[in-house]
Design an enzyme around this catalytic site. Structure first.
Site, PDB file in Angstrom:
ATOM      1  N   VAL A  12       0.835  -1.202   0.000  1.00  0.00           N
ATOM      2  CA  VAL A  12       0.000   0.000   0.000  1.00  0.00           C
ATOM      3  C   VAL A  12       0.869   1.251   0.000  1.00  0.00           C
ATOM      4  O   VAL A  12       0.568   2.232  -0.686  1.00  0.00           O
ATOM      5  CB  VAL A  12      -0.959  -0.007   1.199  1.00  0.00           C
ATOM      6  N   ILE A  51      13.115   1.699  11.176  1.00  0.00           N
ATOM      7  CA  ILE A  51      12.313   2.761  11.779  1.00  0.00           C
ATOM      8  C   ILE A  51      12.716   3.010  13.233  1.00  0.00           C
ATOM      9  O   ILE A  51      12.448   4.073  13.791  1.00  0.00           O
ATOM     10  CB  ILE A  51      10.809   2.437  11.665  1.00  0.00           C
ATOM     11  N   ALA A  73       5.027   1.950   7.734  1.00  0.00           N
ATOM     12  CA  ALA A  73       5.970   0.929   8.180  1.00  0.00           C
ATOM     13  C   ALA A  73       5.404   0.143   9.357  1.00  0.00           C
ATOM     14  O   ALA A  73       5.159   0.705  10.425  1.00  0.00           O
ATOM     15  CB  ALA A  73       7.301   1.574   8.567  1.00  0.00           C
ATOM     16  N   ALA A  74       5.191  -1.165   9.152  1.00  0.00           N
ATOM     17  CA  ALA A  74       4.653  -2.013  10.211  1.00  0.00           C
ATOM     18  C   ALA A  74       4.726  -3.464   9.773  1.00  0.00           C
ATOM     19  O   ALA A  74       4.708  -3.767   8.577  1.00  0.00           O
ATOM     20  CB  ALA A  74       3.197  -1.651  10.530  1.00  0.00           C
ATOM     21  N   TYR A 140      -1.459  -8.014  16.399  1.00  0.00           N
ATOM     22  CA  TYR A 140      -1.283  -7.055  15.306  1.00  0.00           C
ATOM     23  C   TYR A 140      -2.275  -5.899  15.430  1.00  0.00           C
ATOM     24  O   TYR A 140      -1.892  -4.721  15.388  1.00  0.00           O
ATOM     25  CB  TYR A 140      -1.464  -7.751  13.955  1.00  0.00           C
ATOM     26  N   LYS A 144      -1.770  -1.742  16.378  1.00  0.00           N
ATOM     27  CA  LYS A 144      -2.277  -0.631  15.565  1.00  0.00           C
ATOM     28  C   LYS A 144      -3.086   0.346  16.415  1.00  0.00           C
ATOM     29  O   LYS A 144      -2.961   1.570  16.276  1.00  0.00           O
ATOM     30  CB  LYS A 144      -3.121  -1.169  14.415  1.00  0.00           C
ATOM     31  N   PHE A 168     -10.121  -1.200   4.970  1.00  0.00           N
ATOM     32  CA  PHE A 168     -10.572  -2.585   4.908  1.00  0.00           C
ATOM     33  C   PHE A 168      -9.598  -3.368   4.017  1.00  0.00           C
ATOM     34  O   PHE A 168      -8.391  -3.147   4.087  1.00  0.00           O
ATOM     35  CB  PHE A 168     -12.042  -2.617   4.476  1.00  0.00           C
ATOM     36  N   ARG A 220     -15.997  -9.666   2.721  1.00  0.00           N
ATOM     37  CA  ARG A 220     -15.037  -8.604   3.003  1.00  0.00           C
ATOM     38  C   ARG A 220     -15.223  -7.455   2.007  1.00  0.00           C
ATOM     39  O   ARG A 220     -15.735  -7.641   0.904  1.00  0.00           O
ATOM     40  CB  ARG A 220     -13.607  -9.137   2.912  1.00  0.00           C
ATOM     41  N   ARG A 283     -17.373  -7.984   7.072  1.00  0.00           N
ATOM     42  CA  ARG A 283     -16.627  -6.792   7.458  1.00  0.00           C
ATOM     43  C   ARG A 283     -16.572  -5.866   6.263  1.00  0.00           C
ATOM     44  O   ARG A 283     -15.914  -6.136   5.285  1.00  0.00           O
ATOM     45  CB  ARG A 283     -15.209  -7.127   7.913  1.00  0.00           C
TER      46      ARG A 283
END
Length: 342
Positions: A12, A51, A73-74, A140, A144, A168, A220, A283
């Site tokens: 993304v 990071i 960044a994750a 996770y 967030k 989503f 979804r 969702r």
């Protein structure tokens, strides 16, 4: 605007990088390349760094003259977060603390954070708005949400502005097929399904067929990365000191697992094993909430065709070389006319 994009070599993040650059903004990527790909940066300036390296982040922000930061960044694998929560809290939470301290030191006070609808957890509602109760169900998702709280506290104490985007299911690839999902291991449904006609797997597994949905499989909300990028740019352009905003990003329509498989026409007799820790049956974003209207321009059919193009590009397949891929293209023609489950 000069925008530093952390995690800008990821799926993304790189889609947003390319879109923001197209719209005339100056961009720079900060990425460790542990999960990201140098080729996804597409020739834009890249600083390779962790990071957690606050000094390098600070110097990068100063040297670039950044006006704002888009933070992607994750670590993002739910299953891995259950097995190794220490890494997720260290990388996602401590890493963001490092970024916030670097921004303070460099005098950068505008931040856009890439969050997730997973913060809502096992919500029973068919659609979710920003007012849906938060109940993250994995390490996770909890990292967030912890980062959201930390950003809010820093902004209020140190004079920053921020926007949080909970989106989503990111999906899709660039129209030219050069960039798209490239995870190892791959965990997202659409690219997994498309691996079947491309000969990368024999079949696709369906986890559960007894959910309370029209066809028994999970529903979804799939939002194209191009639309996500548009929403991110709108958000960062509107963010200034004192901004305190949270938006859901989705289409408002859900697609079931079987709808995705039927659209791709590639399933070789799916299996339906039982699964512990079942995901919520539905969702999707609540229509009209948050930045919803900015994120529904690219239809699912076009998105899947772009995935196909990306995979063909990556594998070096000549036009028409695969009969199964050609059949997939033909079967996608009527997808946009299908009525989605709601």
């Amino acid at each position: 605007m000069r925008i530093l994009i952390t995690g800008g070599a990821g799926y993304v993040g790189s889609a947003c990088l390319r879109y923001v650059a197209e719209q005339g903004h100056d961009v720079m990527v900060y990425d460790s390349l542990v999960m990201g790909h140098r080729r996804a940066v597409d020739g834009h300036p890249l600083v390779r760094g962790d990071i957690a390296d606050t000094a390098l982040l600070t110097q990068t922000l100063k040297d670039f003259g950044a006006d704002a930061v888009m933070h992607f960044a994750a670590a993002t694998y739910v299953g891995e977060s259950v097995e190794n929560p220490e890494y997720y809290y260290r990388n996602n939470v401590s890493g963001t603390l490092s970024l916030l301290n670097a921004m303070r030191a460099a005098g950068v006070n505008r931040l856009l954070f890439s969050s997730t609808c997973a913060t809502y957890g096992m919500a029973e509602a068919d659609t979710m708005s920003e007012a849906t109760p938060l109940d993250p169900f994995s390490p996770y998702a909890r990292t967030k949400l912890a980062v959201e709280w930390m950003i809010r506290d820093f902004a209020h104490a140190y004079g920053m502005g921020f926007t949080l985007l909970r989106y989503f299911n990111a999906s899709g690839a660039d129209a030219d097929g050069r960039h798209g999902e490239d995870h190892t291991p791959e965990s997202h449904l659409i690219p997994l399904v498309l691996q079947v006609p491309l000969g990368q797997r024999d079949k696709i597994m369906v986890f559960g067929d007894d959910y309370p949905t029209p066809d028994g499989t999970c529903i979804r909300d799939y939002v194209h990365t191009r639309d996500l990028a548009s929403a991110h740019l709108l958000a960062i352009e509107a963010t200034e000191v004192g901004t305190d905003e949270i938006f859901n990003i989705g289409t408002g329509n859900g697609q079931s697992v079987m709808q995705i498989i039927e659209a791709c026409e590639t399933c070789h007799g799916p299996e339906h094993p039982a699964r512990d820790g079942r995901p919520p049956p539905r969702r999707s974003a609540q229509a009209g909430s948050g930045c919803h209207q900015a994120a529904h321009q690219t239809g699912l059919g076009a998105g899947i065709q772009r995935y196909r193009s990306q995979y063909r590009h990556r594998l070096g397949l000549a036009q028409g070389a695969s009969k199964r891929v050609s059949r997939l293209t033909a079967d996608l023609d009527g997808l946009e006319r299908k009525t989605p489950y709601r």
